[in-house]
Each structure stands twice: as structure tokens, then as C-alpha cells.
Write a protein that holds these residues in place. Structure first.
Motif, PDB file in Angstrom:
ATOM      1  N   TRP A  48      -2.833   0.191  -8.806  1.00 64.75           N
ATOM      2  CA  TRP A  48      -2.795  -0.851  -7.621  1.00 64.75           C
ATOM      3  C   TRP A  48      -3.004  -2.744  -7.859  1.00 64.75           C
ATOM      4  O   TRP A  48      -3.345  -3.766  -6.838  1.00 64.75           O
ATOM      5  CB  TRP A  48      -3.983  -0.775  -6.947  1.00 64.75           C
ATOM      6  CG  TRP A  48      -4.028   1.740  -6.379  1.00 64.75           C
ATOM      7  CD1 TRP A  48      -4.068   2.422  -6.990  1.00 64.75           C
ATOM      8  CD2 TRP A  48      -3.310   1.108  -5.175  1.00 64.75           C
ATOM      9  NE1 TRP A  48      -3.542   3.424  -5.768  1.00 64.75           N
ATOM     10  CE2 TRP A  48      -3.440   2.049  -5.059  1.00 64.75           C
ATOM     11  CE3 TRP A  48      -3.330   0.343  -4.305  1.00 64.75           C
ATOM     12  CZ2 TRP A  48      -2.236   3.303  -4.158  1.00 64.75           C
ATOM     13  CZ3 TRP A  48      -2.402   0.697  -3.163  1.00 64.75           C
ATOM     14  CH2 TRP A  48      -1.988   2.202  -2.938  1.00 64.75           C
TER      15      TRP A  48
ATOM     16  N   LEU B 196     -10.482   2.628  -2.845  1.00 71.47           N
ATOM     17  CA  LEU B 196     -11.179   3.977  -1.575  1.00 71.47           C
ATOM     18  C   LEU B 196     -10.416   5.235  -2.114  1.00 71.47           C
ATOM     19  O   LEU B 196     -10.923   6.785  -1.734  1.00 71.47           O
ATOM     20  CB  LEU B 196     -10.978   3.862  -0.607  1.00 71.47           C
ATOM     21  CG  LEU B 196     -11.418   2.159   0.102  1.00 71.47           C
ATOM     22  CD1 LEU B 196     -11.386   1.997   2.003  1.00 71.47           C
ATOM     23  CD2 LEU B 196     -13.386   2.592  -0.156  1.00 71.47           C
ATOM     24  N   LEU B 197      -8.930   5.352  -2.589  1.00 69.75           N
ATOM     25  CA  LEU B 197      -8.302   6.478  -2.803  1.00 69.75           C
ATOM     26  C   LEU B 197      -8.337   7.087  -3.740  1.00 69.75           C
ATOM     27  O   LEU B 197      -8.169   8.500  -3.956  1.00 69.75           O
ATOM     28  CB  LEU B 197      -6.668   6.163  -1.672  1.00 69.75           C
ATOM     29  CG  LEU B 197      -6.712   5.747  -0.283  1.00 69.75           C
ATOM     30  CD1 LEU B 197      -4.630   5.348  -0.115  1.00 69.75           C
ATOM     31  CD2 LEU B 197      -7.251   7.030   0.458  1.00 69.75           C
ATOM     32  N   PHE B 198      -8.460   6.247  -4.440  1.00 66.27           N
ATOM     33  CA  PHE B 198      -8.731   6.594  -6.244  1.00 66.27           C
ATOM     34  C   PHE B 198      -9.604   6.123  -6.883  1.00 66.27           C
ATOM     35  O   PHE B 198     -10.063   5.516  -6.652  1.00 66.27           O
ATOM     36  CB  PHE B 198      -7.150   6.431  -6.841  1.00 66.27           C
ATOM     37  CG  PHE B 198      -5.677   6.618  -6.287  1.00 66.27           C
ATOM     38  CD1 PHE B 198      -5.281   8.070  -6.483  1.00 66.27           C
ATOM     39  CD2 PHE B 198      -4.930   6.017  -5.458  1.00 66.27           C
ATOM     40  CE1 PHE B 198      -3.818   8.575  -5.858  1.00 66.27           C
ATOM     41  CE2 PHE B 198      -3.579   6.468  -4.125  1.00 66.27           C
ATOM     42  CZ  PHE B 198      -3.609   7.141  -4.878  1.00 66.27           C
TER      43      PHE B 198
ATOM     44  N   LEU C 130       0.903   3.923  -3.415  1.00 64.35           N
ATOM     45  CA  LEU C 130       0.422   5.244  -2.632  1.00 64.35           C
ATOM     46  C   LEU C 130       1.998   5.939  -3.681  1.00 64.35           C
ATOM     47  O   LEU C 130       2.053   7.476  -4.888  1.00 64.35           O
ATOM     48  CB  LEU C 130       0.756   5.434  -1.764  1.00 64.35           C
ATOM     49  CG  LEU C 130      -0.413   5.400  -0.611  1.00 64.35           C
ATOM     50  CD1 LEU C 130      -0.312   5.781   0.216  1.00 64.35           C
ATOM     51  CD2 LEU C 130      -1.572   6.341  -1.349  1.00 64.35           C
TER      52      LEU C 130
ATOM     53  N   SER D 140       1.436   8.096  -7.272  1.00 61.69           N
ATOM     54  CA  SER D 140       1.653   9.857  -7.328  1.00 61.69           C
ATOM     55  C   SER D 140       2.971  10.339  -8.702  1.00 61.69           C
ATOM     56  O   SER D 140       1.994  11.079  -9.680  1.00 61.69           O
ATOM     57  CB  SER D 140       2.132  10.319  -6.129  1.00 61.69           C
ATOM     58  OG  SER D 140       1.288  10.386  -5.024  1.00 61.69           O
TER      59      SER D 140
ATOM     60  N   ILE E  53      -7.981  -0.567  -0.292  1.00 60.37           N
ATOM     61  CA  ILE E  53      -6.970   0.364  -0.155  1.00 60.37           C
ATOM     62  C   ILE E  53      -6.484   1.526  -1.829  1.00 60.37           C
ATOM     63  O   ILE E  53      -7.288   2.538  -0.990  1.00 60.37           O
ATOM     64  CB  ILE E  53      -6.275   0.414   0.282  1.00 60.37           C
ATOM     65  CG1 ILE E  53      -5.571  -0.606   1.703  1.00 60.37           C
ATOM     66  CG2 ILE E  53      -5.306   1.429   0.659  1.00 60.37           C
ATOM     67  CD1 ILE E  53      -4.922  -0.698   2.211  1.00 60.37           C
TER      68      ILE E  53
ATOM     69  N   SER F 172       0.832  -1.309  -0.313  1.00 65.70           N
ATOM     70  CA  SER F 172      -0.131   0.145  -0.246  1.00 65.70           C
ATOM     71  C   SER F 172       0.688   0.952  -0.599  1.00 65.70           C
ATOM     72  O   SER F 172       1.024   2.137  -0.736  1.00 65.70           O
ATOM     73  CB  SER F 172      -0.994   0.145   1.546  1.00 65.70           C
ATOM     74  OG  SER F 172      -1.805  -1.198   0.889  1.00 65.70           O
TER      75      SER F 172
END
Length: 264
Positions: free
Chosen positions: A64, A129-131, A34, A38, A126, A30
Motif C-alpha cells: 500500500w 481501513l481494509l488491512f 487489493l 492478496s 483505503i 486501490s
């Protein structure tokens, strides 16, 4: 087939005991997900358009899904077989009723299954949920995507199995394993999508089995490859997996004739 299924289940149960290792792997995947997300999204944004067929959602899905499959697909390799060759225990494997290569690939499929569930799925969740991740366009893409994952697991195992078998002829295979790990990691699309490579390097990568180990299933599951292109992608994967398995059998038989075990 019944014996093969039992060994798959045994591999699943064996690796399910390492729950803390799975948690640590999820955390690592994870964090690096990230960082990679980015960097690659910034590259697409700076270009102002798609790069090699990847827009922002697809490149996020590439990152991911790659992180999710990292534990399932054995890109980092294993050394159990080479250790058994050095100790002479491989002779016991030859006496068993199931071909050693089939026995080990069954166990690896079980290992891949538990890693995908306990390590890969949480990492992917994860990321989702974030992207805003791109998704396969339909149910058939989902199903064929996971078929591609299974083929990728087999192809990665088959390649590493051959590297392990070199212990029949060399005293130490760690250096060879390291070269294999670095090469496969770079050319399979782990760090960057292969379509982003310079043309000469992209051509080189596509002439190796490494894209079949990660880039191909990620392309299908990210939606970059869909429709009839999925079938050609799967055909290429199957071909490379078959070549590596057949080559592994040939090396195994040569090693069996070379093997000499002393003592008792």
C-alpha cells in the motif's frame, strides 16, 4: 532558492487542476493494491514464516505504500523534455536564468506533492481501513521516511531526465523510455520486494539506482528498515540521486553544444 520554491509551487498548482485524473489514479491504485495484497499475503502465508524480513503486516505495508507513492515517484517517466529538444524549444530553457535541470526538478517536486496528497493518501487510507498494515516504529522513522520519499522523487526524475536528453542524438526516444520504464519498474521493487529476488538478481538490483526510487522509502515507511539502518539507506539514496543529477548535467551540457536550431 526563491525561484526554485516558486517553480515547486507552480508545479503543484499546475497538476492540481487534473482532479478527475487523480480520482481515476486513486481508483486504479486501490484496485491493483487489493490484487497485489492478496497475492503477496498468500505467499507469506504459504511460507509459514517471514520472507526476506516481511511478515504479513509488513508486506501489506509494502504493497500500500508502493501504491501510494506510485503517482508521486515518476516511475512511468515523462516526455516533455524530449519534446522540447525535438522542437528546439529547449533553446529557450537554456536562455533562462535557472539551470534547466533544476527548473524541471522543481516542477516535478510540485507534481509529486499534489499526487501524494490527492492520489497517494486516499489509496493508503483505503489500504489501512481494509488491512492491518505495519507502521514505522517511531516519529523519527516517519520523518526520515518522507525525506526518503523526496530523495526517491529526485532520483526517479534525474534518471528519466537523462533518458529524455537522448533526444539530442536520436530521433525518437519512446523505445528507450519504454525499456527504462520496464527495467525501473521491475528493479525498484514495484512488483515484488527486492529481498524476495533470487540472490543474483537481488545483487544486480542493488547495484543499480532503481531501489532508491521506491524500495528504500517503502522499507522505511513499512518499518522493515529502522534504527541506524535508516541512515545507511538514506546515504545510498542520496549517493544515487547525486550521481544521476551530475550525469544529467554532463549530458545536458553535451547536448547544448550539439544543439542546432534553424528557422525563426
Amino acid at each position: 532558492m526563491r525561484t526554485f520554491a516558486i517553480l515547486v509551487r507552480a508545479g503543484f498548482r499546475r497538476h492540481s487542476t487534473y482532479r478527475l485524473a487523480m480520482l481515476a489514479g486513486t481508483t486504479t491504485n486501490s484496485v491493483f493494491g487489493l490484487i497485489r495484497a492478496s497475492v503477496l499475503v498468500a505467499a507469506v502465508a504459504s511460507a509459514g514464516t517471514e520472507i526476506g524480513g516481511y511478515d504479513a503486516p509488513k508486506v501489506l505495508a509494502f504493497v500500500w505504500w508502493g501504491q501510494a507513492l506510485l503517482g508521486a515517484v515518476s516511475l512511468w517517466g515523462f516526455q516533455e523534455v524530449s519534446d522540447r529538444v525535438r522542437s528546439g524549444d529547449i533553446a529557450v530553457d537554456f536562455l533562462r536564468p535557472l539551470n534547466p535541470q533544476l527548473a524541471y526538478v522543481a516542477g516535478d517536486l510540485g507534481r509529486a506533492g499534489i499526487n501524494l496528497i490527492l492520489r497517494g493518501a486516499p489509496s493508503l487510507l483505503i489500504g489501512a481501513l481494509l488491512f492491518d498494515l505495519a507502521a514505522p516504529p517511531g516519529l523519527d522513522s516517519w520523518v526520515l521516511g518522507f525525506v526518503s520519499v523526496v530523495i526517491a522523487v529526485v532520483a526517479a526524475f534525474a534518471g528519466t531526465f537523462i533518458v529524455n536528453l537522448l533526444a539530442f542524438w536520436v530521433t525518437e526516444v519512446r523505445g528507450i523510455r519504454l525499456v527504462w520504464m520496464i527495467t525501473s519498474g521491475f528493479l525498484c521493487g514495484l512488483y515484488l520486494p527486492i529481498p524476495w529476488f533470487p540472490e543474483w538478481l537481488r545483487t544486480l538490483a542493488l547495484w543499480t539506482p532503481f531501489p532508491a526510487m521506491l524500495q528504500n522509502p517503502v522499507d522505511i515507511l513499512s518499518g522493515r528498515v529502522d534504527g541506524d539502518a535508516i541512515w545507511s539507506t538514506l546515504a545510498g539514496q542520496v549517493a544515487w540521486a547525486a550521481v544521476l543529477l551530475i550525469l544529467g548535467q554532463l549530458v545536458l551540457q553535451r547536448g547544448r553544444r550539439h544543439l542546432e536550431v534553424q528557422g525563426g
